[in-house]
Design a protein around this motif. Structure first.
Motif, PDB file in Angstrom:
ATOM      1  N   TYR A  87      -0.359   4.428   1.907  1.00  0.00           N
ATOM      2  CA  TYR A  87      -0.229   4.385   3.365  1.00  0.00           C
ATOM      3  C   TYR A  87       1.201   4.679   3.798  1.00  0.00           C
ATOM      4  O   TYR A  87       1.440   5.436   4.739  1.00  0.00           O
ATOM      5  CB  TYR A  87      -0.664   3.011   3.884  1.00  0.00           C
ATOM      6  CG  TYR A  87      -2.134   2.919   4.240  1.00  0.00           C
ATOM      7  CD1 TYR A  87      -3.055   3.851   3.781  1.00  0.00           C
ATOM      8  CD2 TYR A  87      -2.609   1.875   5.038  1.00  0.00           C
ATOM      9  CE1 TYR A  87      -4.389   3.754   4.093  1.00  0.00           C
ATOM     10  CE2 TYR A  87      -3.947   1.773   5.373  1.00  0.00           C
ATOM     11  CZ  TYR A  87      -4.845   2.713   4.900  1.00  0.00           C
ATOM     12  OH  TYR A  87      -6.162   2.618   5.233  1.00  0.00           O
ATOM     13  N   THR A 131      -5.139   2.870  10.087  1.00  0.00           N
ATOM     14  CA  THR A 131      -4.742   3.921   9.154  1.00  0.00           C
ATOM     15  C   THR A 131      -3.390   4.494   9.558  1.00  0.00           C
ATOM     16  O   THR A 131      -2.951   4.348  10.706  1.00  0.00           O
ATOM     17  CB  THR A 131      -5.768   5.064   9.136  1.00  0.00           C
ATOM     18  OG1 THR A 131      -5.753   5.714  10.419  1.00  0.00           O
ATOM     19  CG2 THR A 131      -7.169   4.542   8.832  1.00  0.00           C
ATOM     20  N   GLU A 139      -3.764   6.662  12.653  1.00  0.00           N
ATOM     21  CA  GLU A 139      -3.897   5.922  13.909  1.00  0.00           C
ATOM     22  C   GLU A 139      -2.545   5.405  14.386  1.00  0.00           C
ATOM     23  O   GLU A 139      -2.234   5.454  15.584  1.00  0.00           O
ATOM     24  CB  GLU A 139      -4.869   4.756  13.724  1.00  0.00           C
ATOM     25  CG  GLU A 139      -6.316   5.189  13.551  1.00  0.00           C
ATOM     26  CD  GLU A 139      -7.227   4.025  13.207  1.00  0.00           C
ATOM     27  OE1 GLU A 139      -6.732   2.874  13.177  1.00  0.00           O
ATOM     28  OE2 GLU A 139      -8.421   4.253  12.960  1.00  0.00           O
ATOM     29  N   ASN A 173       0.859  -1.182   0.000  1.00  0.00           N
ATOM     30  CA  ASN A 173       0.000   0.000   0.000  1.00  0.00           C
ATOM     31  C   ASN A 173       0.900   1.238   0.000  1.00  0.00           C
ATOM     32  O   ASN A 173       1.278   1.754   1.043  1.00  0.00           O
ATOM     33  CB  ASN A 173      -0.917  -0.012   1.229  1.00  0.00           C
ATOM     34  CG  ASN A 173      -2.012   1.051   1.138  1.00  0.00           C
ATOM     35  OD1 ASN A 173      -1.785   2.162   0.663  1.00  0.00           O
ATOM     36  ND2 ASN A 173      -3.198   0.722   1.613  1.00  0.00           N
ATOM     37  N   TYR A 190       4.531  -1.286   5.536  1.00  0.00           N
ATOM     38  CA  TYR A 190       3.168  -1.614   5.980  1.00  0.00           C
ATOM     39  C   TYR A 190       2.785  -2.940   5.369  1.00  0.00           C
ATOM     40  O   TYR A 190       3.023  -3.186   4.174  1.00  0.00           O
ATOM     41  CB  TYR A 190       2.183  -0.532   5.539  1.00  0.00           C
ATOM     42  CG  TYR A 190       0.724  -0.923   5.709  1.00  0.00           C
ATOM     43  CD1 TYR A 190       0.114  -0.878   6.954  1.00  0.00           C
ATOM     44  CD2 TYR A 190      -0.033  -1.347   4.609  1.00  0.00           C
ATOM     45  CE1 TYR A 190      -1.216  -1.241   7.116  1.00  0.00           C
ATOM     46  CE2 TYR A 190      -1.361  -1.717   4.765  1.00  0.00           C
ATOM     47  CZ  TYR A 190      -1.956  -1.666   6.015  1.00  0.00           C
ATOM     48  OH  TYR A 190      -3.265  -2.036   6.165  1.00  0.00           O
ATOM     49  N   GLN A 220       1.959   8.356   3.365  1.00  0.00           N
ATOM     50  CA  GLN A 220       1.291   9.172   4.378  1.00  0.00           C
ATOM     51  C   GLN A 220       2.065   9.179   5.687  1.00  0.00           C
ATOM     52  O   GLN A 220       2.167  10.214   6.361  1.00  0.00           O
ATOM     53  CB  GLN A 220      -0.127   8.669   4.609  1.00  0.00           C
ATOM     54  CG  GLN A 220      -1.106   9.015   3.499  1.00  0.00           C
ATOM     55  CD  GLN A 220      -2.487   8.428   3.759  1.00  0.00           C
ATOM     56  OE1 GLN A 220      -3.028   8.576   4.849  1.00  0.00           O
ATOM     57  NE2 GLN A 220      -3.045   7.751   2.764  1.00  0.00           N
ATOM     58  N   SER A 254      -2.718  -5.931  10.682  1.00  0.00           N
ATOM     59  CA  SER A 254      -1.919  -4.845  10.091  1.00  0.00           C
ATOM     60  C   SER A 254      -0.657  -4.623  10.917  1.00  0.00           C
ATOM     61  O   SER A 254      -0.690  -4.583  12.150  1.00  0.00           O
ATOM     62  CB  SER A 254      -2.729  -3.550  10.025  1.00  0.00           C
ATOM     63  OG  SER A 254      -3.126  -3.140  11.322  1.00  0.00           O
TER      64      SER A 254
END
Length: 413
Positions: free
Chosen positions: A72, A153, A156, A69, A183, A75, A192
């Motif tokens: 992610y 996320t 989080e 991802n 990730y 970010q 996760s």
């Protein structure tokens, strides 16, 4: 490890002793609680010797896991640099070596059912944090790692880390210059897994565009340039493969104008100390263009009916435009076939236009004919104009008679 500072030589022995006394923390399969673990950090020192990678994804190996991802991971990088900005710290440069180290550990924790900085096969200790990191990221003199699990996320995961003293200290540590993020989302354990790897390498002093943002919609950007110390007094910059600026006094933060061409843009810096020069670069996606050739069709089709002598459509008028700015573009249009007029034509935006239509003996022979109409901007010569040259496929179909015509009524109001 919490917040203690350990020298690498003593660190490996201590971690091995802890591994023998304490089993790895297993990942729970049902109703897990989000975890951030303990932060890992080591002071500047000599890294371990790289180990030879094993052929299988077991033990302590250098396996290069594909990104799962990308959004992610990016970010997390941007959130880290946003937190550093709030306390006046420079941004970290994202590097591939640390990305691979982090991705490997995120997937390995999931696949082997553990949650720990050290590497395990199930409950069997394989290697300590720094030995594993050094398989991917060599030459470092300081490093750190944050891990988390079961956060849904990037925000989080970052909240969990920033609410923990040791993890926050890693994120805000001034000795770090580089970062990598991994990730992995799986089907077991905590599902996760998140990993941040931090570091600094001897002799590596990065350039960072817009605090390592993935993209920009404007060519005006900010650069952060690292240097070893104040004895590195001069620098020069360039865009892509363009010309260097002159040498100028070093400045850590610089406003800069990218070449305004949509796509991947790269800025390179050279910093010098006497006759010694170091180079660094960074890239960013520019999502806009300064000039764009537009208002042209993707293709054209003409039909000629020999029985009536009708050409449908009778002609097409094209008016090239600059769809990005008001700058005047000078253009030329060239046909690839003798039957399509004009053979060449030209003008300027926004007022000039040209008309094309099939002509000549080709209309007397049944069949399908194909060519290309090419519109090219000839000025300005730099920067390149997005969408130029524009190649328009043109098709002509000559028939003996059309079977049916459809007439649409005119409606007036």
């Amino acid at each position: 490890m919490n917040d203690r500072i350990l020298r690498p030589a003593r660190l490996a022995a201590l971690l091995l002793l802890l591994a023998l006394l304490l089993p790895a923390q297993p990942a729970r399969a049902e109703n897990p609680t989000p975890q951030v673990g303990d932060p890992a950090f080591t002071q500047p020192g000599e890294p371990g010797t790289p180990a030879a990678p094993a052929p299988l994804f077991t033990g302590c190996t250098a396996q290069y896991v594909s990104v799962q991802n990308a959004a992610y991971e990016q970010q997390v990088v941007e959130l880290v640099n946003a937190e550093r900005a709030t306390v006046g710290l420079p941004p970290l440069k994202r590097v591939t070596e640390l990305d691979y180290a982090a991705r490997y550990h995120a997937k390995d924790m999931h696949d082997d059912g553990y949650f720990n900085h050290d590497t395990y096969d199930g409950s069997i200790f394989k290697c300590d944090t720094w030995t594993r990191l050094n398989l991917f990221y060599t030459g470092w003199n300081t490093a750190g790692e944050n891990i988390a699990a079961d956060q849904g996320t990037p925000a989080e995961a970052m909240t969990g880390w920033m609410n923990s003293t040791g993890h926050r200290e890693n994120i805000l540590r001034s000795s770090f210059r580089e970062i990598g993020v991994g990730y992995y989302l799986g089907s077991s354990g905590y599902r996760s897994y998140w990993v941040q790897d931090f570091g600094a390498r001897s002799g590596i002093y990065p350039l960072v565009i817009n605090r390592e943002a993935a993209s920009t919609d404007t060519p005006e950007v900010n650069l952060y340039i690292y240097r070893e110390d104040s004895s590195w007094t001069e620098m020069r910059l360039k865009n892509d493969s363009g010309a260097w600026t002159g040498w100028q006094p070093f400045a850590a933060e610089v406003s800069w104008m990218l070449e305004w061409v949509k796509g991947t843009r790269t800025v390179t810096v050279e910093v010098r100390k006497g006759s010694t020069v170091r180079q660094a670069s960074d890239s960013i996606q520019l999502t806009s263009a300064g000039n764009t050739l537009g208002n042209l069709p993707d293709s054209l089709t003409f039909i000629y009916d020999q029985s009536t002598g009708r050409l449908l459509p009778g002609q097409v008028t094209l008016r090239p435009q600059n769809t990005s700015s008001s700058m005047v573009l000078t253009w030329v249009a060239v046909s690839g076939a003798a039957w399509l007029s004009p053979q060449s034509g030209g003008g300027t935006t926004p007022s000039s236009s040209f008309t094309i239509a099939p002509t000549g003996p080709v209309l007397q022979t049944l069949g399908q004919y194909d060519t290309t109409l090419t519109v090219t901007v000839t000025a300005p010569a730099s920067p390149p104009v997005e969408g130029s040259p524009k190649q328009i496929p043109v098709k002509l179909v000559v028939v003996d008679a059309l079977d049916n015509f459809l007439y649409l009524g005119i409606i007036t109001r």
